[in-house]
Write an enzyme that holds these catalytic residues in place. Structure first.
Site, PDB file in Angstrom:
ATOM      1  CD  GLU A 155       6.648 -13.164 -11.658  1.00  0.00           C
ATOM      2  OE1 GLU A 155       5.553 -13.756 -11.679  1.00  0.00           O
ATOM      3  OE2 GLU A 155       7.080 -12.562 -10.665  1.00  0.00           O
ATOM      4  CE1 TYR A 160      -3.575   9.702   3.441  1.00  0.00           C
ATOM      5  CE2 TYR A 160      -5.240   8.887   4.979  1.00  0.00           C
ATOM      6  CZ  TYR A 160      -4.323   9.854   4.597  1.00  0.00           C
ATOM      7  OH  TYR A 160      -4.158  10.975   5.365  1.00  0.00           O
TER       8      TYR A 160
END
Length: 206
Positions: free
Chosen positions: A73, A119
Site C-alpha cells: 500500500e 479534540y
C-alpha cells in the site's frame, strides 16, 4: 531527527499501536517522508515486531534504496504526500471501529464523523470517505489523492483510515483520536446526541 532515529520511532509507534489492539496481524503501515524519498514499513510485516534496520527506504520515484520489500500500500502514502506537501508522516490502519464506520450505509461521504469532541475537531477535522476499490487497485491512488486535497485524514470504504501529520507523533495521535471517535459514534448512533455546534467548531479553528 536522523534517519536512524526515525526508523526507531516508526518501530516504537508500530509496537504501541499493535500492543493496544489498533492493528492486527500484518495489517497497517506507517511512513515518514525524507528529503530524498520516504521510509515505510515492509510488506507483510507486523507493526508490533518491526526491525528498524529492515524498514524500507524508497527514493522519490519509488525505487527501493534499503530494507525489505515495501508495503503493497505504499502507493497510498505516495498519493497522500502528493496532495499534502507539508505533511511528513502517514499512518494507515485497519482499526476496528474506524473500519466499522467505513462499512455503514447512509453516512455523510463528505465528512463521515460528526464533531463529537473538541479534540477530534482539532486533530482530525474533516474526514471524507473514499469509494471502495479492491486491494492494490491503481485507481485507489487517484481517489486518495483527490480526497487528501480536502483533509489530512481520509477513510477508505470497507478498508480503514489513512492519516497524515506534520510529524509521526501528530499522525499517530490523530489516528488514535479518529479511532476513539469512531467508537463513540457507534456507541451513540441510536441515542439522542449533543454534537458541537458549527460556532463551537469554528472557534476551535482560531
Amino acid at each position: 531527527m536522523s534517519e536512524r532515529e526515525l526508523r526507531e520511532r516508526i518501530a516504537m509507534h508500530g509496537r504501541s499501536l499493535f500492543d493496544r489492539g489498533l492493528t492486527a496481524g500484518s495489517s497497517g503501515n506507517i511512513s515518514v517522508r525524507l528529503p530524498d524519498g520516504m521510509l515505510i514499513t515492509p510488506t507483510n510485516s507486523c507493526l508490533g515486531r518491526l526491525d528498524p534496520d529492515r524498514i524500507t527506504k524508497l527514493d522519490n520515484v519509488g525505487n527501493v534504496v534499503a530494507g525489505d520489500k515495501p508495503s503493497k500500500e505504499a502507493f497510498l502514502h505516495h498519493s497522500m504526500y502528493q496532495s499534502r506537501p507539508d505533511e511528513q508522516a502517514i499512518v494507515h490502519l485497519h482499526s476496528t471501529h474506524s473500519v466499522a464506520v467505513s462499512c455503514l450505509a447512509g453516512i455523510d461521504e463528505s465528512n463521515v464523523l460528526p464533531p463529537i469532541t473538541a479534540y477530534y475537531v482539532m486533530r482530525v477535522g474533516t474526514l471524507p470517505l473514499v469509494p471502495y476499490y479492491p486491494p492494490g487497485d491503481a485507481e485507489l491512488a487517484g481517489a486518495v489523492e483527490k480526497a487528501a486535497k480536502l483533509s489530512h485524514a481520509v477513510l477508505l470504504s470497507n478498508h480503514g483510515p489513512v492519516v497524515a501529520g506534520g510529524d509521526l507523533d501528530k499522525a499517530v495521535n490523530a489516528t488514535e483520536e479518529l479511532e476513539e471517535t469512531a467508537k463513540l459514534f457507534l456507541m451513540l448512533r441510536h441515542e439522542p446526541t449533543r454534537f458541537l455546534t458549527p460556532q463551537q467548531v469554528q472557534d476551535l479553528a482560531k
